[in-house]
Structures are given as structure tokens and as C-alpha cells.
Design a protein around this motif. Structure first.
Motif, short mmCIF file in Angstrom:
data_model
loop_
_atom_site.label_atom_id
_atom_site.label_comp_id
_atom_site.label_asym_id
_atom_site.label_seq_id
_atom_site.Cartn_x
_atom_site.Cartn_y
_atom_site.Cartn_z
N ASN A 26 2.41 7.26 -5.81
CA ASN A 26 2.39 6.98 -4.53
C ASN A 26 2.35 7.45 -3.51
O ASN A 26 1.69 7.65 -2.66
CB ASN A 26 4.02 6.22 -4.62
CG ASN A 26 4.47 4.96 -5.46
OD1 ASN A 26 2.87 4.72 -5.70
ND2 ASN A 26 5.93 4.16 -5.81
N ASN A 57 0.08 7.00 -1.77
CA ASN A 57 0.07 7.92 0.40
C ASN A 57 -0.98 8.56 1.42
O ASN A 57 -2.01 8.38 1.80
CB ASN A 57 1.30 7.30 1.22
CG ASN A 57 1.43 6.05 0.57
OD1 ASN A 57 1.20 5.52 1.05
ND2 ASN A 57 3.06 5.63 0.95
N THR A 66 -4.59 7.63 1.37
CA THR A 66 -5.13 6.56 2.22
C THR A 66 -5.00 7.12 3.50
O THR A 66 -6.12 6.83 4.20
CB THR A 66 -3.42 5.33 1.26
OG1 THR A 66 -3.81 5.23 0.20
CG2 THR A 66 -4.04 3.79 2.65
N SER A 67 -3.99 7.89 3.53
CA SER A 67 -3.84 8.38 4.72
C SER A 67 -5.83 9.37 5.45
O SER A 67 -6.28 9.04 6.77
CB SER A 67 -2.63 9.91 5.08
OG SER A 67 -1.55 9.28 4.59
N GLY A 77 -3.71 0.60 -1.17
CA GLY A 77 -2.33 -0.14 -0.21
C GLY A 77 -1.63 -0.79 -1.51
O GLY A 77 -0.69 -0.99 -1.49
N PHE A 82 -0.43 0.41 -4.50
CA PHE A 82 0.97 1.81 -3.93
C PHE A 82 1.99 0.04 -4.10
O PHE A 82 2.65 0.36 -4.54
CB PHE A 82 0.61 2.07 -2.18
CG PHE A 82 1.92 2.47 -2.59
CD1 PHE A 82 2.11 3.56 -2.47
CD2 PHE A 82 2.99 1.40 -1.13
CE1 PHE A 82 3.93 4.10 -1.63
CE2 PHE A 82 4.08 1.67 -0.60
CZ PHE A 82 5.11 3.20 -0.81
N SER A 102 5.82 -1.19 7.66
CA SER A 102 4.71 -1.62 6.61
C SER A 102 5.17 -2.92 6.41
O SER A 102 4.16 -3.58 5.75
CB SER A 102 5.53 -0.86 5.80
OG SER A 102 6.84 -1.05 5.09
N SER A 136 1.27 5.40 6.76
CA SER A 136 0.63 6.25 5.56
C SER A 136 1.04 7.31 5.51
O SER A 136 1.47 7.83 4.68
CB SER A 136 -0.97 6.06 5.21
OG SER A 136 -1.32 6.29 4.55
N GLY A 177 4.80 7.66 5.19
CA GLY A 177 5.55 7.17 3.63
C GLY A 177 5.12 8.70 2.38
O GLY A 177 5.74 9.00 1.88
#
Length: 180
Positions: free
Chosen positions: A50, A54, A57-58, A87, A90, A127, A164, A167
């Protein structure tokens, strides 16, 4: 990528609103289950996965902004849909971890403890909020409603980026306290 034909706005809004409520409620209910399911030791690695999700994703969110500023619509679309897919992965991985493992308590002491909890709580609250915005942004983009997409992204993007990045920070702060 082919643009979806717009469906009735009212129906789309209803689906988005239901999902934006149902997803956080389902996650909260699943997290509230105290009896853990034993799927094996492999699930103890999910927080680390995860953290990677994240992080990626960022980066994708930042790349998506870069591509749209360069007017590279196709790269932007691909990047943002990949971020959306990550996402979703995740979310599945997060729920799976918490269904199979007890939560890890944060062990930090001193001034860092309230910082951790501020980041964690703001991350969790936002979130929940961002689900509605992201679903609307994706719907408007895929249905070709670019003006509405831009209006929604004004709010969705900074919240999603914050969620993100925090996280990743929260993961890095609690990582030393995981058992595996």
C-alpha cells in the motif's frame, strides 16, 4: 481512448452519490469486524504494498498535472486512469489487510505523536471526502463533459494529492512498528 456517451445527469449523480457513501460505510463496517480472517502470513506485507501504491499514485497525480499543462490529453487521461485504478487496488488491499490483521499501534513519542495523529486523521477524513470528487471527475472526463471535469478537479485534485502523499508519510511513520 473512446469518450463515453453522456448518460442522464440525474442517474449518474445518483450512482456517484451512492458509491461515495457506500464505499466509506462498507470500509468502516469491514474495519469494525474484530474477528480476523486467517489468509496466511502474506497479508502482513500489504501495508508495504500500500505504501508503494500510494507513492506511485502521488507521482502519477503530479505527472497527470504536468501532462494536462502540456496539453497532452492522451497522456493525462492514461496517467489519471492509472492513478484511479491504483486507488481502487489500494482500497481492496487496505480492507484485506485490516480484515486479516490487527491494527498496528503507533509507537512514536514526544512531539511527533500529535503530528502523526493529525496527518492520520486528516488523511482518513479527506479520503472519505475525496471519493465523491474523484468519481465525479472521472465521470465528467469519460463522458466528455470537460468544463464540469475542470470545475470538479479544482477540488478533487488537491484533496486526492494530499490524501495520497499523507498516506505515504503516515506509512513511513508507522513502518518501524509493523511486526513483519
Amino acid at each position: 481512448m473512446e469518450v463515453l456517451q453522456p448518460v442522464k445527469e440525474q442517474k449518474a449523480n445518483r450512482v456517484i452519490n451512492v458509491l461515495a457513501i457506500a464505499i466509506p460505510v462498507a470500509v468502516a463496517v469491514l474495519l469494525g469486524i474484530r474477528q480476523k480472517v486467517d489468509l496466511g502470513n502474506w497479508t502482513s506485507y500489504l501495508p508495504h504494498i500500500n505504501g508503494v501504491i500510494n507513492s506511485v499514485t502521488s507521482v502519477l497525480l503530479l505527472l497527470g498535472l504536468y501532462f494536462i499543462k502540456q496539453k497532452d490529453i492522451q497522456a493525462h487521461k492514461l496517467t489519471m486512469l492509472t492513478a484511479f485504478t491504483l486507488g481502487s487496488l489500494f482500497l481492496v488491499s487496505y480492507v484485506l489487510y485490516h480484515l486479516t490483521n490487527d491494527s498496528t499501534p503507533y509507537g512514536g513519542q514526544g512531539w511527533i505523536r500529535p503530528v502523526y495523529y493529525f496527518l492520520l486523521i486528516s488523511h482518513i477524513v479527506l479520503s472519505v471526502v475525496v471519493v465523491w470528487f474523484v468519481l465525479r471527475a472521472v465521470y465528467f472526463a469519460l463522458s466528455g463533459q470537460i468544463l464540469k471535469h475542470k470545475q470538479t478537479v479544482k477540488y478533487a485534485y488537491p484533496i486526492w494529492l494530499y490524501v495520497s502523499i499523507t498516506g505515504v508519510i503516515v506509512y513511513l511513520m508507522i513502518k518501524p512498528y509493523y511486526l513483519h
